[in-house]
Design a protein around this motif. Structure first.
Motif, short mmCIF file in Angstrom:
data_model
loop_
_atom_site.label_atom_id
_atom_site.label_comp_id
_atom_site.label_asym_id
_atom_site.label_seq_id
_atom_site.Cartn_x
_atom_site.Cartn_y
_atom_site.Cartn_z
N HIS A 5 0.79 -1.23 0.00
CA HIS A 5 0.00 0.00 0.00
C HIS A 5 0.82 1.28 0.00
CE1 HIS A 5 -3.65 -2.39 0.67
NE2 HIS A 5 -2.89 -3.14 1.45
N ILE A 29 -1.71 5.30 -0.33
CA ILE A 29 -2.50 5.94 0.73
C ILE A 29 -1.59 6.78 1.61
CG2 ILE A 29 -4.19 4.06 0.76
CD1 ILE A 29 -2.84 2.97 3.26
N GLY A 43 -6.34 12.49 2.75
CA GLY A 43 -6.22 11.03 2.76
C GLY A 43 -6.27 10.40 4.14
N GLU A 50 -10.17 1.97 -8.49
CA GLU A 50 -9.62 2.78 -7.41
C GLU A 50 -10.60 2.92 -6.25
OE1 GLU A 50 -7.90 6.51 -8.36
OE2 GLU A 50 -6.42 5.65 -9.73
N GLU A 51 -11.88 3.12 -6.57
CA GLU A 51 -12.87 3.32 -5.52
C GLU A 51 -13.05 2.05 -4.67
OE1 GLU A 51 -14.19 5.56 -3.93
OE2 GLU A 51 -15.74 4.42 -2.87
N TYR A 73 -10.77 -0.23 -4.29
CA TYR A 73 -9.55 -0.35 -3.49
C TYR A 73 -9.60 0.58 -2.27
CZ TYR A 73 -4.69 0.39 -2.12
OH TYR A 73 -3.52 0.52 -1.40
N ARG A 74 -9.97 1.84 -2.52
CA ARG A 74 -10.06 2.82 -1.43
C ARG A 74 -10.97 2.30 -0.31
NH1 ARG A 74 -13.20 5.61 1.00
NH2 ARG A 74 -14.95 5.03 -0.32
N ALA A 107 -9.57 8.94 1.25
CA ALA A 107 -9.16 9.22 -0.13
C ALA A 107 -7.81 8.57 -0.36
CB ALA A 107 -9.05 10.74 -0.36
N LEU A 108 -7.54 8.20 -1.61
CA LEU A 108 -6.21 7.72 -1.94
C LEU A 108 -5.26 8.92 -1.97
CD1 LEU A 108 -7.08 5.04 -4.64
CD2 LEU A 108 -6.70 4.75 -2.18
#
Lengths: 447, 447
Positions: free
Chosen positions: A205, A209, A341, B257-258, B260-261, B268-269
């Protein structure tokens, strides 16, 4: 010397306010004190109940109808004695060695309380005090005086006075008398930063992030510049400038920076440019991170991005900063610079303290200064407490009276530590000094 | 089905490399494996001793004198089974349910190892392999392969090969085959900041000395900007730019992405601007604080300036960053921006890893791609490991051979967790896929 054996009896009562097993002892100390005050000629002695340990009240009125009222403040409770194994003699079996009495509470604050009673006894015998003396000896100072405020609200008239004189406290050194004219306020917040739901693999990751620890460090770093100036918007807005007379007065305090540096063990002193060390300690606000934690703290490497990180921020405040307002300013700063984030939350801790300063033109200050000069053979230096003095603020807010110190302890007496001791000649100093102070206060009140 | 009962026997040996009480079991697994390889027609099977658990070697030579040598890499040791109470059946009593075998080590990596043996057995029966097959099955993968390097140095000729094929690893998903073409390197340091000799009162000292926690936060904050770019001087100097073909290839990986987030649970990433999430994860270096500590971490407020504060910094590296060089760069940065009034020290942790990437024009890649396309009915995507793959780097450095993956596991198989399982049809995939791969490799070698 009868007064010494009485003192030892007082010291032998383990009035440890923090430990519930000593509840009866704390009450015994209050009773002992009340009886001793009555014997000294104090009138209307009363043991006032609170939600916690009692307060001992009493008063001796002056014969003069226009005499000022002086409230003597002190406390008869003590710190816990631990660690017991480091004491050379049991903490509640007082031992006299040469000019010293070794016992828990001897210097903090039974010596001061007992000295004030001896002084009162002398004055009563000599025809009565020149001021209206009132006494407030509490039993919860060592646990933060949690019930004093309520009692003062309830018994406002009983404690009404023109000045509070604390026999708790001490002089700058044994040789150098001091006027303590203020203390800093306090506000503390916690900052919590949350990132991924759980700790995650830094390989899987890292790069996708934000890291809560890095984010928290950015927030903390944004609060001070590299010179130690606080960079939080609005933080200094209400800070009262150091006056020229304060500067001069602080500059007269004998203070060896190199000796201080070595005693603390830092490679160099550090702080806001443009101020001396004592000015920074006494008249400038601070922002310190008192603790931080997040992620893996063990040996070696754990390759994670932590789920969360937190820290505690403590600010010492000076006039005219208001703790609630500073808390809002800190929270607004954190919100404003919260990294993306992650989720950032702040919590303000209860138990704020407002800063406290006796005005430079308060009439008690020159009086105190004259008395101390006579007693010590040299002029006192003006000092401040870098820490907080919640009771001084409480008296000012609830009784409208300033608190000044007349306590003859020295800083070497192991207060809150093993082998606490009190110098018996300090009882004499109080016996000589307090009546002198009361006379001078009465005289200055008349003029 | 005889080959299933053999597999279950293999799985029932608790070859937990981390636990000394299983030392004999690990050796038993090595012996079992050696016998099973011999039965499959592998020659010169040897159990090679190391300072820790043994390595099982074997080889089957091709009849063609110019055939390439392919080293099959896998491991027969397993993770510890804890927490036992979360297993639905005992971890070393394999249970078959429909198409799955539940057992510790089933997917990681006994399934892969056993599948490779079955494939070899088939090929030997059919007349021998088209390549020179060598086998290196180690017993210490789950504890970081501490003795593999020494063995490779010692037995360099024995393991000499043109390509390493790992049956440890897995596909991107069960439906989407993948070519794993690289992994990031790793370097980690600890930063220790020291201030006053002991924790000191924040009232008595706040403003006069620097605070190690605030100072540490300034250091950490100085390492990255608010967008996530690393600001350590020289850190990006040797970073190899992402090529256009890498960009294209990563962009073809189905990645939401969403989704995964949400799976990680962040608001948020976040990361270095100018790169996609996968580019950041696979081809860009990182700097993460994996842990931080200092001062008071309990409930409420303790008004101290802590004596010290520390943190651990982990960097993931990409070609052509060298871990030792990056460690030097990090230490130089910390030295350069060390705040005044505190002492700052850095320690580099042992166990660096160098980044690893199979060159885009390596001839094995199109071969693997063709075989996987045939096996899965769709073209593989090119992926990278964001973490490290020390053995890949070890094979490259010591044998001069690149490692590629041919492992049919899916990411849902609870590897390292309770109820690890392996899908039996993956044994078939290996039986069909590996001989195909060997033929293709032999063919491409000839051309």
């Amino acid at each position: 010397m009868d007064y010494i054996s009485d003192f030892l009896e007082f010291l032998s009562i383990p009035s440890v306010s923090a430990l519930s097993k000593h509840k009866a002892d704390v009450e015994r100390a209050a009773s002992w004190l009340a009886r001793r005050m009555e014997r000294a000629g104090v009138r209307e002695v009363r043991i006032l109940k609170t939600a916690g340990h009692p307060v001992v009240f009493g008063q001796v009125l002056s014969r003069s109808p226009h005499a000022p009222a002086v409230l003597i403040y002190g406390h008869y409770d003590t710190q816990p004695p631990d660690p017991l194994e480091e004491w050379n003699s049991p903490p509640f079996e007082p031992v006299v060695k040469e000019d010293r009495v070794y016992a828990r509470g001897a210097a903090d604050d039974k010596g001061g309380v007992y000295g004030a009673i001896l002084a009162t006894e002398d004055v009563v015998k000599a025809g009565g005090p020149p001021v209206n003396l009132k006494f407030l000896f509490e039993g919860e100072e060592e646990i933060g005086s949690p019930n004093l405020k309520d009692l003062l609200v309830k018994e406002k008239d009983l404690f009404a006075c023109d000045l509070v004189v604390s026999v708790d406290g001490g002089m700058f050194t044994r040789e150098i008398p001091s006027l303590t004219t203020g203390s800093r306020g306090l506000v503390a917040i916690q900052i919590d930063v949350k990132g991924p739901r759980t700790d995650v693999h830094s390989g899987g990751h890292g790069g996708a992030i934000n890291n809560p620890v890095n984010a928290l460090c950015q927030i903390v770093a944004s609060m001070k510049d590299e010179d130690g100036r606080i960079t939080v918007d609005g933080f200094y807005d209400n800070v009262r400038d150091i006056s020229e007379s304060e500067r001069k007065s602080f500059a007269q305090v004998p203070f060896d920076e190199e000796e201080y540096r070595a005693s603390v063990g830092v490679p160099a002193l550090f702080g806001e440019p443009g101020y001396t060390v004592l000015e920074r300690l006494w008249s400038r606000p601070t922002l310190d991170c008192s603790g931080i934690w997040g992620g893996f703290q063990g040996e070696g490497v754990k390759t994670i991005i932590p789920s969360k990180a937190s820290c505690k921020i403590t600010c010492r405040l000076v006039p005219d900063q208001e703790p609630d307002e500073i808390a809002r300013i800190l929270e607004a700063h954190v919100r404003r610079c919260a990294p993306r984030g992650v989720t950032v939350e702040t919590t303000v801790f209860p138990g704020n303290s407002r800063p406290y300063v006796v005005p430079g033109d308060h009439p008690a200050l020159p009086v105190l200064s004259r008395v101390l000069t006579k007693l010590y053979g040299r002029q006192p230096v003006e000092v401040r407490l870098g820490g907080t003095l919640p009771i001084a603020r409480t008296f000012l807010d609830l009784l409208g009276s300033y608190l000044v110190f007349f306590a003859t302890s020295s800083p070497d007496e192991n207060v809150h530590s093993p082998n606490e001791f009190y110098r018996l000649d300090e009882l004499d100093k109080l016996r000589r000094g307090l009546p002198e102070l009361w006379s001078e206060l009465a005289a200055s009140h008349r003029t």
